[in-house]
Structures are given as C-alpha cells and as structure tokens.
Motif scaffolding. Sequence first.
Motif, PDB file in Angstrom:
ATOM      1  N   ASP A 128      -2.168 -13.194  46.247  1.00 47.00           N
ATOM      2  CA  ASP A 128      -2.363 -13.449  44.858  1.00 47.00           C
ATOM      3  C   ASP A 128      -0.790 -14.740  45.027  1.00 47.00           C
ATOM      4  OD1 ASP A 128      -2.433 -14.831  42.384  1.00 47.00           O
ATOM      5  OD2 ASP A 128      -3.716 -13.134  41.349  1.00 47.00           O
ATOM      6  N   PRO A 129      -1.128 -15.827  44.718  1.00 45.76           N
ATOM      7  CA  PRO A 129      -0.211 -16.966  44.602  1.00 45.76           C
ATOM      8  C   PRO A 129       0.664 -16.528  43.634  1.00 45.76           C
ATOM      9  CG  PRO A 129      -2.193 -17.976  45.301  1.00 45.76           C
ATOM     10  CD  PRO A 129      -2.657 -16.142  45.165  1.00 45.76           C
ATOM     11  N   ALA A 130       0.161 -16.020  42.064  1.00 48.80           N
ATOM     12  CA  ALA A 130       0.912 -15.659  41.257  1.00 48.80           C
ATOM     13  C   ALA A 130       2.003 -15.062  41.187  1.00 48.80           C
ATOM     14  CB  ALA A 130       0.148 -15.963  40.235  1.00 48.80           C
ATOM     15  N   ALA A 131       1.927 -14.908  42.156  1.00 55.10           N
ATOM     16  CA  ALA A 131       2.595 -13.322  43.192  1.00 55.10           C
ATOM     17  C   ALA A 131       3.389 -13.539  43.599  1.00 55.10           C
ATOM     18  CB  ALA A 131       2.512 -11.649  43.143  1.00 55.10           C
ATOM     19  N   ARG A 132       4.420 -14.464  43.688  1.00 59.80           N
ATOM     20  CA  ARG A 132       5.248 -15.478  44.233  1.00 59.80           C
ATOM     21  C   ARG A 132       6.280 -15.231  42.944  1.00 59.80           C
ATOM     22  NH1 ARG A 132       6.207 -21.112  47.094  1.00 59.80           N
ATOM     23  NH2 ARG A 132       8.685 -20.980  47.360  1.00 59.80           N
ATOM     24  N   GLY A 133       7.154 -14.731  43.897  1.00 53.82           N
ATOM     25  CA  GLY A 133       8.973 -14.920  43.482  1.00 53.82           C
ATOM     26  C   GLY A 133       8.679 -14.085  42.143  1.00 53.82           C
ATOM     27  N   GLN A 134       7.919 -12.702  41.721  1.00 53.68           N
ATOM     28  CA  GLN A 134       7.890 -11.945  40.727  1.00 53.68           C
ATOM     29  C   GLN A 134       7.601 -10.466  40.621  1.00 53.68           C
ATOM     30  OE1 GLN A 134       6.820 -14.007  37.870  1.00 53.68           O
ATOM     31  NE2 GLN A 134       7.725 -15.815  39.065  1.00 53.68           N
ATOM     32  N   ARG A 135       7.996  -9.527  39.695  1.00 55.30           N
ATOM     33  CA  ARG A 135       8.476  -8.018  39.678  1.00 55.30           C
ATOM     34  C   ARG A 135       7.429  -7.682  38.557  1.00 55.30           C
ATOM     35  NH1 ARG A 135      13.688  -5.905  37.038  1.00 55.30           N
ATOM     36  NH2 ARG A 135      13.777  -4.392  38.946  1.00 55.30           N
ATOM     37  N   PHE A 136       6.975  -6.954  38.553  1.00 55.46           N
ATOM     38  CA  PHE A 136       5.811  -6.097  38.295  1.00 55.46           C
ATOM     39  C   PHE A 136       5.691  -4.697  38.087  1.00 55.46           C
ATOM     40  CE2 PHE A 136       3.626  -9.939  40.535  1.00 55.46           C
ATOM     41  CZ  PHE A 136       3.090 -10.376  39.726  1.00 55.46           C
ATOM     42  N   LEU A 137       5.778  -4.383  36.610  1.00 55.71           N
ATOM     43  CA  LEU A 137       5.997  -3.111  36.473  1.00 55.71           C
ATOM     44  C   LEU A 137       4.387  -2.112  36.481  1.00 55.71           C
ATOM     45  CD1 LEU A 137       7.933  -2.808  33.619  1.00 55.71           C
ATOM     46  CD2 LEU A 137       8.371  -1.785  35.310  1.00 55.71           C
ATOM     47  N   ALA A 138       4.460  -1.197  37.161  1.00 52.62           N
ATOM     48  CA  ALA A 138       3.328  -0.170  37.101  1.00 52.62           C
ATOM     49  C   ALA A 138       3.281   1.182  36.797  1.00 52.62           C
ATOM     50  CB  ALA A 138       3.069  -0.031  39.331  1.00 52.62           C
ATOM     51  N   THR A 139       2.678   1.145  35.029  1.00 54.84           N
ATOM     52  CA  THR A 139       2.485   1.870  34.240  1.00 54.84           C
ATOM     53  C   THR A 139       0.952   1.904  33.251  1.00 54.84           C
ATOM     54  OG1 THR A 139       3.696   3.257  32.669  1.00 54.84           O
ATOM     55  CG2 THR A 139       3.525   0.872  32.749  1.00 54.84           C
ATOM     56  N   ALA A 140       0.451   3.950  33.712  1.00 56.88           N
ATOM     57  CA  ALA A 140      -1.172   3.742  33.580  1.00 56.88           C
ATOM     58  C   ALA A 140      -0.799   3.455  32.039  1.00 56.88           C
ATOM     59  CB  ALA A 140      -1.426   5.179  33.373  1.00 56.88           C
ATOM     60  N   GLY A 141       0.666   3.597  31.060  1.00 55.85           N
ATOM     61  CA  GLY A 141       0.490   3.316  29.655  1.00 55.85           C
ATOM     62  C   GLY A 141       1.776   3.402  29.072  1.00 55.85           C
ATOM     63  N   ASP A 142       1.737   4.393  27.976  1.00 56.93           N
ATOM     64  CA  ASP A 142       3.024   4.633  26.709  1.00 56.93           C
ATOM     65  C   ASP A 142       3.153   5.881  28.038  1.00 56.93           C
ATOM     66  OD1 ASP A 142       2.414   2.764  24.958  1.00 56.93           O
ATOM     67  OD2 ASP A 142       2.148   4.087  24.017  1.00 56.93           O
ATOM     68  N   PHE A 143       4.974   6.113  27.817  1.00 60.49           N
ATOM     69  CA  PHE A 143       5.049   7.116  28.642  1.00 60.49           C
ATOM     70  C   PHE A 143       5.092   8.429  27.853  1.00 60.49           C
ATOM     71  CE2 PHE A 143       9.086   5.727  31.440  1.00 60.49           C
ATOM     72  CZ  PHE A 143       8.655   4.979  31.188  1.00 60.49           C
ATOM     73  N   LEU A 144       4.886  10.266  28.331  1.00 63.71           N
ATOM     74  CA  LEU A 144       4.425  10.992  28.024  1.00 63.71           C
ATOM     75  C   LEU A 144       5.541  11.812  27.873  1.00 63.71           C
ATOM     76  CD1 LEU A 144       1.074  11.370  29.466  1.00 63.71           C
ATOM     77  CD2 LEU A 144       1.604  10.499  27.641  1.00 63.71           C
ATOM     78  N   SER A 145       5.622  12.925  27.162  1.00 61.97           N
ATOM     79  CA  SER A 145       6.727  14.383  27.245  1.00 61.97           C
ATOM     80  C   SER A 145       5.823  14.832  28.528  1.00 61.97           C
ATOM     81  CB  SER A 145       6.770  15.062  26.242  1.00 61.97           C
ATOM     82  OG  SER A 145       5.717  15.495  25.529  1.00 61.97           O
ATOM     83  N   VAL A 146       7.304  15.841  28.929  1.00 62.84           N
ATOM     84  CA  VAL A 146       7.036  17.266  29.707  1.00 62.84           C
ATOM     85  C   VAL A 146       5.910  17.632  29.290  1.00 62.84           C
ATOM     86  CG1 VAL A 146       7.283  18.998  30.873  1.00 62.84           C
ATOM     87  CG2 VAL A 146       8.568  16.867  30.893  1.00 62.84           C
ATOM     88  N   SER A 147       5.859  18.142  27.508  1.00 61.84           N
ATOM     89  CA  SER A 147       5.060  19.084  26.909  1.00 61.84           C
ATOM     90  C   SER A 147       3.226  18.497  27.039  1.00 61.84           C
ATOM     91  CB  SER A 147       5.397  18.802  25.248  1.00 61.84           C
ATOM     92  OG  SER A 147       6.163  19.888  25.731  1.00 61.84           O
ATOM     93  N   ASP A 148       3.672  17.183  26.892  1.00 63.40           N
ATOM     94  CA  ASP A 148       2.149  16.155  26.766  1.00 63.40           C
ATOM     95  C   ASP A 148       1.722  16.428  28.159  1.00 63.40           C
ATOM     96  OD1 ASP A 148       2.662  14.947  24.039  1.00 63.40           O
ATOM     97  OD2 ASP A 148       3.504  13.467  25.073  1.00 63.40           O
ATOM     98  N   ILE A 149       2.317  16.203  28.812  1.00 62.01           N
ATOM     99  CA  ILE A 149       1.511  16.542  30.273  1.00 62.01           C
ATOM    100  C   ILE A 149       1.291  17.813  30.841  1.00 62.01           C
ATOM    101  CG2 ILE A 149       2.208  16.983  32.480  1.00 62.01           C
ATOM    102  CD1 ILE A 149       4.141  13.599  32.792  1.00 62.01           C
ATOM    103  N   ALA A 150       1.885  18.972  29.889  1.00 57.81           N
ATOM    104  CA  ALA A 150       1.792  20.550  30.737  1.00 57.81           C
ATOM    105  C   ALA A 150       0.195  20.704  29.226  1.00 57.81           C
ATOM    106  CB  ALA A 150       3.097  21.160  29.795  1.00 57.81           C
ATOM    107  N   ALA A 151       0.104  19.963  28.090  1.00 61.03           N
ATOM    108  CA  ALA A 151      -1.227  19.811  27.421  1.00 61.03           C
ATOM    109  C   ALA A 151      -2.276  19.703  27.925  1.00 61.03           C
ATOM    110  CB  ALA A 151      -0.634  19.523  26.163  1.00 61.03           C
ATOM    111  N   THR A 152      -1.875  18.575  28.896  1.00 64.14           N
ATOM    112  CA  THR A 152      -3.440  18.121  29.199  1.00 64.14           C
ATOM    113  C   THR A 152      -3.637  18.916  30.604  1.00 64.14           C
ATOM    114  OG1 THR A 152      -2.882  15.758  29.455  1.00 64.14           O
ATOM    115  CG2 THR A 152      -4.127  15.837  30.322  1.00 64.14           C
ATOM    116  N   LEU A 153      -3.001  18.882  31.068  1.00 67.64           N
ATOM    117  CA  LEU A 153      -3.126  20.033  32.564  1.00 67.64           C
ATOM    118  C   LEU A 153      -4.405  21.186  31.442  1.00 67.64           C
ATOM    119  CD1 LEU A 153      -0.459  20.156  34.637  1.00 67.64           C
ATOM    120  CD2 LEU A 153      -2.244  19.134  34.767  1.00 67.64           C
ATOM    121  N   ARG A 154      -3.569  21.860  30.746  1.00 64.00           N
ATOM    122  CA  ARG A 154      -4.005  23.022  30.221  1.00 64.00           C
ATOM    123  C   ARG A 154      -5.680  22.324  29.941  1.00 64.00           C
ATOM    124  NH1 ARG A 154       0.782  23.859  27.659  1.00 64.00           N
ATOM    125  NH2 ARG A 154      -0.060  23.256  25.908  1.00 64.00           N
TER     126      ARG A 154
END
Length: 343
Positions: A240-266
Amino acid sequence: MNDPATILITGGSGFLGSRCIAQALAAGHRVRASVRDLAREPQLRAALARAGVDAGERLSLRVADLRRDEGWAQAAQGCDYALHVASPFPADIPRDPNELIAPAREGTLRVLRAARDAGLRRVVLTSSFAAVGYGHPPRAQPFDESVWSDTAAPLAPYVQSKTLAERAAWDFIEREGGALELAAVNPVGIFGPVLSDDYATSILLVKRLLDGALPGAPKLYFGVVDVRDVADLHLRAMTDPAARGQRFLATAGDFLSVSDIAATLRRHLGAAARRVPSRQLPNWVVRLAALADPAVRQILPDLGKFKNASNAKARRVLGWNPRSAEEALVATAQSLIELGLVR
C-alpha cells in the motif's frame, strides 16, 4: 490482488514467519525464506500444508544468520520486497543483554543493506509494542504509533532490542537507504493457531495456563492479536503506498489481564480447561517465585501496570480488520491441544 512478486521473508520457519509465507503464497506471490538451517525445510513445508497451502516450487530457502554478513546479498537478489520478521525472543533473560540487542539491531541493518543493494522496493520490519509502550509513567490514554519506548529507563533486554533495532532501521533509511522504502508493524502479544512446536514465546502463556503450570493468574496485562492478522497487516504494509514511512500497531483491541485470558479459556474449552486457574496471584507470591525463575523475573517490572494500545491507524490507513482477542486465544488453545503440545 496485487501483481505477483518475489518476497524475501526472514525467519521463515518461525511462528509469524511461516504465517507470512502461507499468506504470501496464497496471494500468488513467490517466497524466498531465510533460515539458519536448511534442515528445517521439511518442518516448514509441513506447517504450510497444515495451514492449507501447497508451497511447491514457489517457495525456496536460503541460509542466512542475523549475526553474520554471509548469505544476505544472495537472499535478497531478485526479490521485490522483504518482510524482516526474524528477531530473537527467548523465554529466559540472557545474562548479557547484547545477546538480544546485537543480533536484533545488526541483523536488521544487514537485511536493509542487502535490500537496498538489490534494489528492493520496500522492507516491512516486524517491530513490536515493546518499541512503543515501555519506560513511561502510567497513562490513561492508549499508546499510538507516535510514542517510542524510553531507552533511558530500565528496560528488559527484549524491549531494548526491539526499540534499538527499529530506531536503527529508521535512521538507516533516512541516512543511506536510497530509494528503499520502510514500514514497520508493531504487534502486541501474538497468539492464534500454531502450526508446529516452533511458536512465539507469547503462546507459552496459554500453554502454561492449560497445563496447570501457573497456580494462579499474576496481575499482568497483555495486548492480544492473532498471528493470521499480523501476517495480513504485513502484506498490506508491503504494497500500500500509504504505508511508506509509517508504523502500525497491531492489536485486536483493549489489553486483557491474565485473569481475563484464563476466564476466556474456561468459558470456551470446557473439560480441556480444567487445570486453568481461577484465582489471582498476589504480587508478593510472584516476586517470591521470581527469585528462582528467570522467566518470572522478566515480568516483574510490569506487574500490576495496565497498558493499552490503539489499532485505529492500521484500520484507517490500511483497511485492517483483525479478529477478536477471544477468537485468537481460543484458536491458540485448540491448536495446542490438537497438536498434542499440552501435557
């Protein structure tokens, strides 16, 4: 689809590298992957087949090591683009920080020089949120691409390595890059389906939760993003021409706690999550464990500190639309179970 190109992908046998190869091949491109050992080729091709891709003759491998000059000129020759994915990320803290910093920084410069000399159009550098959100006082607003980790602060060797490597890359492009273009992708913790037993260090969190190796959830917060979406963002940033010279953060959304991650797995895995802890560990217990475990010692500076990051730029500029963190975490766990990688 963009016109087929020949793409150099470094660290091709790794967790993210193999996904980048799979998606590049699926898009019709040819791939030249750098590896440190050609003996890894059968494992790489098997991983690609597990991802539903028949690499055939459109994939070739070259031996090149981030610590050495040899091999990079030949690897880059005849390519149109490069995705520089390779970078060391051990589970344990090295005694000498330069074990991480030197190969990350000098290896990045080796790839950029080879790409410039071979006339490549653009390099996409796999950087990290580690180069963005560390060494800062607590803040309420999410981090974005305008922020850099503060290397004057006491930082873990991995955080230093990613920050210094990306800084060196931008300095190189400005001073001696010639016509070569650069874009950077800065992922948070990379999760998602594993294709082999060669996976990102971040995957160990889910594995240890499933194994019961963690007696409880430490007060830590993680950004989550699916490896398939990180690979997709690399390919978007590549052309993409618009990406030249740019940084891009890659995250699905808000950060989660380890407790949140564990609850998702359960919540999603039923009996397969029977050993996933439901209690939170007090900070003093984690600090005590760190006395005997270098891997635990590495997380102490972030204990109890909430961070967040925005993916608005990648969505707006490149049309990126990642999977949810929940989907990435469940896919991680299911793949570990299916491949027999959970005890």
